[in-house]
Design an enzyme around this catalytic site. Structure first.
Site, mmCIF file in Angstrom:
data_model
loop_
_atom_site.group_PDB
_atom_site.id
_atom_site.type_symbol
_atom_site.label_atom_id
_atom_site.label_comp_id
_atom_site.label_asym_id
_atom_site.label_seq_id
_atom_site.Cartn_x
_atom_site.Cartn_y
_atom_site.Cartn_z
ATOM 1 N N LYS A 30 1.991 -3.361 6.498
ATOM 2 C CA LYS A 30 2.307 -3.644 5.087
ATOM 3 C C LYS A 30 3.822 -3.607 4.861
ATOM 4 C CE LYS A 30 -1.753 -4.344 3.332
ATOM 5 N NZ LYS A 30 -2.086 -5.638 2.729
ATOM 6 N N TYR A 60 -1.523 0.509 10.082
ATOM 7 C CA TYR A 60 -1.851 -0.288 8.890
ATOM 8 C C TYR A 60 -0.655 -0.264 7.925
ATOM 9 C CZ TYR A 60 -3.513 -0.997 4.147
ATOM 10 O OH TYR A 60 -3.632 -1.417 2.835
ATOM 11 N N SER A 100 0.821 -1.214 0.000
ATOM 12 C CA SER A 100 0.000 0.000 0.000
ATOM 13 C C SER A 100 0.854 1.263 0.000
ATOM 14 C CB SER A 100 -0.892 0.000 1.244
ATOM 15 O OG SER A 100 -1.492 1.271 1.430
HETATM 16 C C1 WQD Z 1 -9.714 9.268 0.445
HETATM 17 C C2 WQD Z 1 -9.928 10.769 0.601
HETATM 18 C C3 WQD Z 1 -10.169 11.376 2.909
HETATM 19 C C4 WQD Z 1 -13.973 9.176 3.408
HETATM 20 C C5 WQD Z 1 -6.856 4.520 2.602
HETATM 21 C C6 WQD Z 1 -5.718 3.757 3.190
HETATM 22 C C7 WQD Z 1 -4.799 3.348 2.078
HETATM 23 C C8 WQD Z 1 -5.564 2.558 1.070
HETATM 24 C C9 WQD Z 1 -6.748 3.354 0.541
HETATM 25 C C10 WQD Z 1 -5.506 0.179 1.253
HETATM 26 C C11 WQD Z 1 -9.143 11.345 1.781
HETATM 27 C C12 WQD Z 1 -11.466 11.630 2.137
HETATM 28 C C13 WQD Z 1 -12.818 9.704 2.878
HETATM 29 C C14 WQD Z 1 -15.005 10.054 3.837
HETATM 30 C C15 WQD Z 1 -13.662 11.933 3.175
HETATM 31 N N1 WQD Z 1 -6.038 1.345 1.634
HETATM 32 N N2 WQD Z 1 -12.668 11.056 2.772
HETATM 33 N N3 WQD Z 1 -14.803 11.408 3.701
HETATM 34 O O1 WQD Z 1 -7.307 7.411 3.437
HETATM 35 O O2 WQD Z 1 -6.595 7.971 1.052
HETATM 36 O O3 WQD Z 1 -6.368 5.651 1.941
HETATM 37 O O4 WQD Z 1 -7.545 3.725 1.666
HETATM 38 O O5 WQD Z 1 -4.506 0.002 0.644
HETATM 39 O O6 WQD Z 1 -3.752 2.593 2.610
HETATM 40 O O7 WQD Z 1 -5.028 4.618 4.057
HETATM 41 O O8 WQD Z 1 -8.603 6.534 1.451
HETATM 42 O O9 WQD Z 1 -10.962 6.547 0.821
HETATM 43 O O10 WQD Z 1 -10.341 6.770 3.292
HETATM 44 O O11 WQD Z 1 -9.923 8.673 1.729
HETATM 45 O O12 WQD Z 1 -13.502 13.163 3.079
HETATM 46 O O13 WQD Z 1 -16.090 9.648 4.326
HETATM 47 O O14 WQD Z 1 -11.303 10.986 0.903
HETATM 48 O O15 WQD Z 1 -9.907 12.429 3.827
HETATM 49 O O16 WQD Z 1 -8.766 12.668 1.429
HETATM 50 P P1 WQD Z 1 -7.196 7.009 2.024
HETATM 51 P P2 WQD Z 1 -10.038 7.075 1.871
#
Ligand code: WQD
Length: 321
Positions: free
Chosen positions: A144, A140, A116
């Site tokens: 990884k 997390y 990741s």
């Molecule tokens: C994306 C963007 C949030 C939800 C995570 C893991 C990463 C990978 C992918 C596995 C960010 C914003 C999100 C919400 C929001 N996982 N957001 N409201 O955090 O980039 O990555 O998932 O490999 O390792 O860390 O993904 O989809 O949670 O967030 O504003 O309800 O959307 O702040 O900017 P993230 P995410």
């Protein structure tokens, strides 16, 4: 080849299985269905219900003879990993040790690991390439990175050739709607937007609107899950051809903000998508984008379906049913 996909009934696992089957491989999914769905298993695909904590069970399955293992089964919520590290240590690291030891014991040749972008931690420069410092900012990402380190040793000591694929943000659905399972209680942005468009969720909570980005909301590198799956088949081909382990980023190549995702979803679904901007989520960087140049060079891979409209329209075709 004969491929065992551990975590093969999940959202990413199903798309990876689909891609390997389309490429002519024989696929078996091994999954404990803790988040995977049996409806994600395809005709012609074998399914074995099992857990990565069951070492004897893993040995028994692997002794049936597989050329390659794709290991996807892991908990993936960065936020939860900071509240319950013990759960992530047992499943993501303990489970990996069982899978690796069973693979080494069974003489498996090739091992593809879903790593990741979280292994990098806060970006020191963008786009992030594989030379970027490895300094995970959540547990997390630490799990990884620990598995990547185990892989280095199992390559040296057991001759296990591996590809560690550092996923950025997986999104979208199969372009022909062959994967239909919806993630239960999603934490990722696009499924949450889709649930809001369907009316099964009241609103999207936008974590922070005051980042140093064009519209103030967080920017990520979204990669279509089929592009991600294509990275897996390309990685196996490279391993079989060169016999040399590799570590590459898999990203879509374009930074998309939360608010851009929401407004595009409104346009494509024709639905209202209420949202509320609240405080930043601890640990979130403002922007994360990937350089996938190494994957292009080593695997001859590049993203084809990771444009904003395709990510949303392919998701909407599944969610709107
Ligand atoms: C994306 C963007 C949030 C939800 C995570 C893991 C990463 C990978 C992918 C596995 C960010 C914003 C999100 C919400 C929001 N996982 N957001 N409201 O955090 O980039 O990555 O998932 O490999 O390792 O860390 O993904 O989809 O949670 O967030 O504003 O309800 O959307 O702040 O900017 P993230 P995410």
């Amino acid at each position: 080849m004969n491929i065992l996909i551990i975590g093969g009934a999940g959202y990413i696992g199903a798309h990876v299985a689909r891609e390997f089957m389309d490429a002519g491989h024989k696929v078996t999914a091994y999954d404990n269905l803790s988040s995977g769905l049996e409806q994600n298993i395809f005709d012609g695909e074998d399914f074995i219900e099992g857990d990565t904590m069951d070492f004897i069970g893993l040995i028994d399955v692997m002794r049936r003879g597989f050329d390659a293992i794709v290991y996807l089964a892991a908990f993936k919520s960065a936020g939860e990993s900071m509240l319950r590290p013990e759960k992530y240590a047992v499943n993501n690291i303990g489970g990996a040790i069982h899978v690796l030891n069973a693979a080494a014991e069974s003489g498996i040749k090739y091992f593809i690991f879903s790593s990741s972008a979280a292994v990098y931690g806060d970006p020191q420069y963008l786009p992030i390439d594989e030379k970027h410092p490895l300094n995970p900012s959540n547990f997390y990402g630490f799990t990884k990175l620990e598995v990547e380190r185990l892989l280095e040793w199992y390559d040296k000591l057991k001759g296990l050739r591996y590809a560690a694929l550092r996923y950025f943000n997986a999104a979208g659905y199969d372009l022909n709607q062959r994967v239909t399972g919806l993630e239960r209680n999603p934490a990722n942005l696009l499924p949450i937007i889709m649930e809001t468009a369907c009316g099964t969720r009241k609103e999207v909570i936008v974590f922070g609107g005051d980042y140093d980005t064009p519209d103030g909301s967080g920017v990520r590198d979204y990669i279509h899950v089929t592009d991600l799956a294509r990275g897996h088949t390309a990685a196996l081909e490279a391993l079989a051809k060169t016999g040399t382990s590799l570590v590459v980023n898999l990203g879509g190549g374009n930074g998309i903000s939360v608010l851009e995702m929401i407004s595009a979803a409104k346009r494509i679904t024709g639905r209202d998508i209420p949202y509320r901007i609240t405080d930043r989520r601890p640990g979130d960087p403002a922007k994360l984008t990937a350089s996938s140049e190494k994957a292009r060079g080593l695997l001859g891979w590049k993203a084809l379906y990771s444009g904003l409209d395709t990510l949303i329209s392919s998701s909407w075709k599944v969610y709107s049913k």
